[in-house]
Design a protein around this motif. Structure first.
Motif, PDB file in Angstrom:
ATOM      1  N   ARG A   1       0.958  -1.229  -0.032  1.00 55.18           N
ATOM      2  CA  ARG A   1      -0.016  -0.004   0.002  1.00 55.18           C
ATOM      3  C   ARG A   1       0.896   1.478  -0.185  1.00 55.18           C
ATOM      4  O   ARG A   1       2.100   1.108   0.140  1.00 55.18           O
ATOM      5  N   ASP A   2       0.083   2.245   0.057  1.00 56.56           N
ATOM      6  CA  ASP A   2       0.957   3.755  -0.258  1.00 56.56           C
ATOM      7  C   ASP A   2       1.901   3.936   1.036  1.00 56.56           C
ATOM      8  O   ASP A   2       1.462   3.615   2.091  1.00 56.56           O
ATOM      9  N   ALA A   3       2.821   4.637   0.643  1.00 55.11           N
ATOM     10  CA  ALA A   3       4.261   4.657   1.600  1.00 55.11           C
ATOM     11  C   ALA A   3       3.543   5.745   2.587  1.00 55.11           C
ATOM     12  O   ALA A   3       3.860   5.911   3.821  1.00 55.11           O
ATOM     13  N   GLN A   4       2.669   6.674   2.193  1.00 54.66           N
ATOM     14  CA  GLN A   4       2.202   7.759   3.144  1.00 54.66           C
ATOM     15  C   GLN A   4       0.936   7.266   3.855  1.00 54.66           C
ATOM     16  O   GLN A   4       0.245   8.265   4.719  1.00 54.66           O
ATOM     17  N   GLU A   5       0.393   6.239   3.807  1.00 55.11           N
ATOM     18  CA  GLU A   5      -1.025   5.736   4.081  1.00 55.11           C
ATOM     19  C   GLU A   5      -0.918   5.812   5.769  1.00 55.11           C
ATOM     20  O   GLU A   5       0.015   5.392   6.475  1.00 55.11           O
TER      21      GLU A   5
ATOM     22  N   ALA B   1      -6.467   3.917   6.430  1.00 51.71           N
ATOM     23  CA  ALA B   1      -6.914   2.626   6.659  1.00 51.71           C
ATOM     24  C   ALA B   1      -8.256   2.374   7.005  1.00 51.71           C
ATOM     25  O   ALA B   1      -8.884   1.604   6.546  1.00 51.71           O
ATOM     26  N   MET B   2      -8.589   3.185   8.089  1.00 48.04           N
ATOM     27  CA  MET B   2      -9.963   3.071   8.725  1.00 48.04           C
ATOM     28  C   MET B   2     -11.307   3.481   7.555  1.00 48.04           C
ATOM     29  O   MET B   2     -12.499   3.077   7.785  1.00 48.04           O
TER      30      MET B   2
ATOM     31  N   PRO C   1      -9.209  12.543  13.291  1.00 50.53           N
ATOM     32  CA  PRO C   1      -9.163  13.276  11.854  1.00 50.53           C
ATOM     33  C   PRO C   1      -7.744  14.151  11.583  1.00 50.53           C
ATOM     34  O   PRO C   1      -7.242  14.704  10.888  1.00 50.53           O
ATOM     35  N   PHE C   2      -7.074  14.488  13.242  1.00 48.62           N
ATOM     36  CA  PHE C   2      -6.054  15.258  13.334  1.00 48.62           C
ATOM     37  C   PHE C   2      -4.592  14.554  13.544  1.00 48.62           C
ATOM     38  O   PHE C   2      -3.695  15.240  13.295  1.00 48.62           O
ATOM     39  N   LEU C   3      -4.878  13.330  13.447  1.00 51.25           N
ATOM     40  CA  LEU C   3      -3.508  12.459  13.564  1.00 51.25           C
ATOM     41  C   LEU C   3      -3.184  11.785  12.440  1.00 51.25           C
ATOM     42  O   LEU C   3      -3.895  10.968  11.857  1.00 51.25           O
ATOM     43  N   ASP C   4      -1.632  12.051  12.086  1.00 44.99           N
ATOM     44  CA  ASP C   4      -1.253  11.427  10.977  1.00 44.99           C
ATOM     45  C   ASP C   4      -0.092  10.398  11.703  1.00 44.99           C
ATOM     46  O   ASP C   4       1.072  10.464  11.690  1.00 44.99           O
ATOM     47  N   HIS C   5      -0.881   9.239  11.807  1.00 47.25           N
ATOM     48  CA  HIS C   5      -0.380   8.258  12.345  1.00 47.25           C
ATOM     49  C   HIS C   5       0.218   7.071  11.306  1.00 47.25           C
ATOM     50  O   HIS C   5      -0.696   6.293  10.986  1.00 47.25           O
TER      51      HIS C   5
ATOM     52  N   ALA D   1       3.837   3.239   7.946  1.00 48.93           N
ATOM     53  CA  ALA D   1       5.146   2.983   7.946  1.00 48.93           C
ATOM     54  C   ALA D   1       5.953   2.978   9.320  1.00 48.93           C
ATOM     55  O   ALA D   1       6.845   2.130   9.513  1.00 48.93           O
ATOM     56  N   ASP D   2       5.590   3.929   9.887  1.00 51.22           N
ATOM     57  CA  ASP D   2       5.994   4.024  11.366  1.00 51.22           C
ATOM     58  C   ASP D   2       5.607   2.926  12.379  1.00 51.22           C
ATOM     59  O   ASP D   2       6.408   2.501  13.122  1.00 51.22           O
ATOM     60  N   ILE D   3       4.289   2.622  12.417  1.00 51.24           N
ATOM     61  CA  ILE D   3       3.766   1.497  12.897  1.00 51.24           C
ATOM     62  C   ILE D   3       4.697   0.464  12.684  1.00 51.24           C
ATOM     63  O   ILE D   3       4.930  -0.867  13.487  1.00 51.24           O
ATOM     64  N   HIS D   4       5.175   0.156  11.281  1.00 50.39           N
ATOM     65  CA  HIS D   4       5.555  -1.120  10.863  1.00 50.39           C
ATOM     66  C   HIS D   4       6.995  -1.362  11.420  1.00 50.39           C
ATOM     67  O   HIS D   4       7.453  -2.352  11.157  1.00 50.39           O
TER      68      HIS D   4
END
Length: 374
Positions: A272-276, A281-282, A326-330, A333-336
């Motif tokens: 999936r998209d690197a910026q997702e 996802a939700m 809606p405010f959080l850019d989590h 890629a970071d979670i991974h």
């Protein structure tokens, strides 16, 4: 008299979690007192935070997200911290505050906070000028100073994301005391006099506000394991005292953490998209459906068998709102990062619990993901 709450660590998490709770409790007359914060590292960001706290002592926490289907975008003023010290520059003052004034010690020293170092040796006990490198060694020296001063034992509330964090830290500090050849009476003071409290913290603090302050989600929890004689820094609706901390740890691990890791698993497998991020996802019907099915078919039956199904579903409602912030850019890629280790920590307990409980639910997706671990 100095402040009754001594805090090691200046992280944005503590600023928007424990410190904000204490500030709100102070306004309501339900706090033990103000906080003296101690910087334990020498990185530039921590230095800047300490200098800013010394200058103005009030900072903003921006609370953004969803809560009970309402959009929250509010700013709180945190006034809990009224003294800021640098362990390396102010060590004699830190020793004095710890030995004379402190009643509660809070810490969040990061992933390496409990590490021990060969350079921290017994001569630190009589060298008031040299600062121990490790946090546990710092505590050994400070507790020894308090013991020598004849001060009563205190409550220690570590917030590091380590299971049984209070018990773990107590064992490390007592081990240091023994290795240094300390008086057995001091070792007893550490192990049986002081009250080491296990706790679980849960709040996403997404970004700092420079030089002090932070952005945080509305959801917040500080689950504290009940210990006889413990002193809490304040009373607050987000602080829950419980005889069953494991229940709270299991909810977070098997619903929130597992959910994040499942989304990261699909993100990698599907290219999936690197910026997702989690919000994207939700909002993807197929990916959302796979997560909901995983929770429903492979995780919630475990909670039902434990007798915690109602609580798990209520917690899951909070998780959904947190994932849809809606405010959080989590970013996934970071979670991974460290994904294989996270799968072992977050998927395997669900599978093992199902087996121990005699459940015949298969859990094909969790098992397949675990089989793919390197």
């Amino acid at each position: 008299m100095g402040n009754p709450i001594l805090q090691f660590g200046t992280s944005r998490f503590l600023q928007a979690h424990a410190d904000l709770f204490i500030s709100e409790a102070l306004d309501a007359g339900r706090a033990l007192g103000c906080v003296t914060v101690v910087q334990t590292t020498s990185n530039p960001e921590s230095l800047a935070r300490i200098e800013a706290l010394r200058t103005r002592k009030v900072y903003e926490v921006r609370i953004q997200g969803l809560r009970r289907e309402s959009v929250i975008d509010a700013t709180a003023q945190c006034r809990a911290i009224d003294e800021a010290l640098n362990a390396h520059a102010d060590w004699p003052v830190v020793m004095e505050r710890f030995a004379r004034d402190a009643k509660v010690v809070i810490s969040n020293t990061g992933d390496s906070g409990y590490a021990c170092f060969a350079e921290d040796t017994a001569d630190l006990l009589d060298d008031g000028a040299r600062v121990p490198r490790g946090y546990a060694a710092k505590l050994a020296v400070l507790l020894h100073e308090r013991f020598r001063a004849g001060a009563e034992p205190l409550t220690l509330l570590p917030c590091e994301l380590i299971s049984s964090n209070g018990d773990t830290l107590r064992g490390i500090v007592a081990g240091i005391a023994r290795a240094w050849g300390c008086d057995p009476a001091f070792v007893r003071y550490v192990e049986h006099g002081c009250i080491w409290v296990n706790s679980l913290v849960d709040r996403i603090v997404s970004e700092p506000i420079q030089p002090i302050g932070a952005y945080a989600e509305p959801y917040a929890l500080w689950a504290v394991q009940r210990r006889a004689g413990m002193v809490l820094p304040c009373e607050h609706e987000a602080i829950v005292v419980t005889d069953d901390l494991t229940r709270y740890e299991r909810l977070k691990l098997l619903l929130l953490n597992l959910g994040h890791t499942w989304l990261a698993e699909r993100w990698q497998a599907d290219g999936r998209d690197a910026q997702e991020n989690v919000l994207h996802a939700m909002r993807d019907p197929a990916l959302r459906a796979s997560l909901e099915s995983l929770w429903q078919d492979e995780v919630l039956p475990v909670f039902d068998a434990l007798g915690d199904g109602v609580e798990a579903r209520a917690y899951l409602q909070d998780v959904r709102e947190r994932f849809e912030n809606p405010f959080l850019d989590h970013r996934l890629a970071d979670i991974h990062r460290n994904h294989e280790q996270k799968k072992q920590r977050r998927f395997r307990p669900a599978v093992e619990l199902a087996r121990e409980l005699g459940l015949r639910i298969g859990q094909p997706r969790l098992n397949q993901a675990l089989e793919q671990c390197a």
